[in-house]
Scaffold this active site. Structure first.
Site, PDB file in Angstrom:
ATOM      1  N   ASP A 186      13.160 -22.853  34.338  1.00 22.81           N
ATOM      2  CA  ASP A 186      13.895 -21.980  35.119  1.00 22.81           C
ATOM      3  C   ASP A 186      15.575 -22.441  34.862  1.00 22.81           C
ATOM      4  O   ASP A 186      15.670 -23.777  35.069  1.00 22.81           O
ATOM      5  CB  ASP A 186      13.485 -21.934  36.464  1.00 22.81           C
ATOM      6  CG  ASP A 186      14.303 -21.076  37.267  1.00 22.81           C
ATOM      7  OD1 ASP A 186      14.855 -20.009  36.876  1.00 22.81           O
ATOM      8  OD2 ASP A 186      14.490 -20.941  38.627  1.00 22.81           O
ATOM      9  N   ASN A 217      10.808 -10.448  34.784  1.00 24.18           N
ATOM     10  CA  ASN A 217      11.801 -10.499  33.874  1.00 24.18           C
ATOM     11  C   ASN A 217      12.052  -9.364  32.978  1.00 24.18           C
ATOM     12  O   ASN A 217      13.244  -9.233  32.658  1.00 24.18           O
ATOM     13  CB  ASN A 217      11.695 -11.886  33.080  1.00 24.18           C
ATOM     14  CG  ASN A 217      11.683 -13.208  33.802  1.00 24.18           C
ATOM     15  OD1 ASN A 217      11.108 -14.308  33.297  1.00 24.18           O
ATOM     16  ND2 ASN A 217      12.440 -13.399  34.630  1.00 24.18           N
TER      17      ASN A 217
END
Length: 229
Positions: free
Chosen positions: A14, A62
């Site tokens: 991340d 995503n």
């Protein structure tokens, strides 16, 4: 202190977008920096003696991002599976991809399939990439498979219905980027994983930072519900 290496390390990579934003760069530059770090980090992880490494490359959530960003990510996948498969073969690392690959462009699925096939049998370790992956979706799919088959499942038989069949549960799960949550990643498999969170954005998560996570792991007592020492 006894050196204790986890058999399976999973990493939520991340912070690529924020890394780019901090440098006034487009998000695509962050994703490219993240891929470069992913390649180097995975090599270091196996050099440390880890046998399984799972990297969260793209979640199902995503896929709701702007098409421009997705196109850049798909381009990176094409590049990775085209250029790095030979290196994995040389290092005797098998490649496996988990996730709902039907959500990806046809040509991306094709290069992924070739990469998995060409690296089969790598005896040193297995690199697992989670692409278009979501743990809740994975669990629901397994439940529906069991229902259709009229199965009364056990933990073992249910695990065999997941996309991670044959992959040992992670011993250590690392998340970079400051967030302190699992974000729909390996929810079933991580029931007894040791969790390690760092504020480092993924492109800045160096090999030395990974080594810190290994030290923290070695200092923990893994009891699995039993009485400790």
């Amino acid at each position: 202190m006894e050196k204790r290496i986890p058999k399976h390390v999973a990493v939520i990579m991340d912070g690529n977008g924020r890394w780019a934003k901090n440098r006034l760069l487009p998000r695509s530059a962050g994703h490219r920096a993240g891929m470069k770090r992913m390649i180097s980090l995975s090599e270091h992880i196996f050099d440390c003696g880890v046998e399984w490494c799972t990297l969260y490359a793209l979640s199902t959530e995503n896929l709701n991002r702007p098409q421009e960003e997705l196109d850049a990510l798909f381009g990176l996948f094409r590049e990775y599976f085209t250029k790095n498969v030979e290196t994995l073969k040389e290092k005797k690392i098998s490649l496996r991809v988990i996730g709902n690959l039907q959500l990806l462009p046809d040509d991306v699925r094709e290069v992924i399939g070739r990469g998995e096939e060409e690296t089969k049998g790598g005896a040193r370790g297995t690199l697992v990439l989670a692409i278009a992956y979501g743990a809740r979706q994975e669990i629901l799919s397994a439940v529906n498979s069991a229902v259709r088959a009229g199965m009364e499942v056990t933990e073992e038989s249910f695990s065999a219905l997941l996309s991670t069949e044959g992959i040992p549960d992670p011993d250590l799960l690392i998340r970079t980027g400051k967030e302190v949550r699992l974000s729909n990643f390996l929810l079933w498999q991580s029931a007894y994983a040791e969790l390690y969170f760092t504020g480092k954005l993924f492109p800045d998560f160096t090999d030395k930072e990974f080594d810190k996570a290994l030290v923290a792991y070695a200092e923990r007592e893994r009891r699995f519900g039993k009485i400790g020492k």
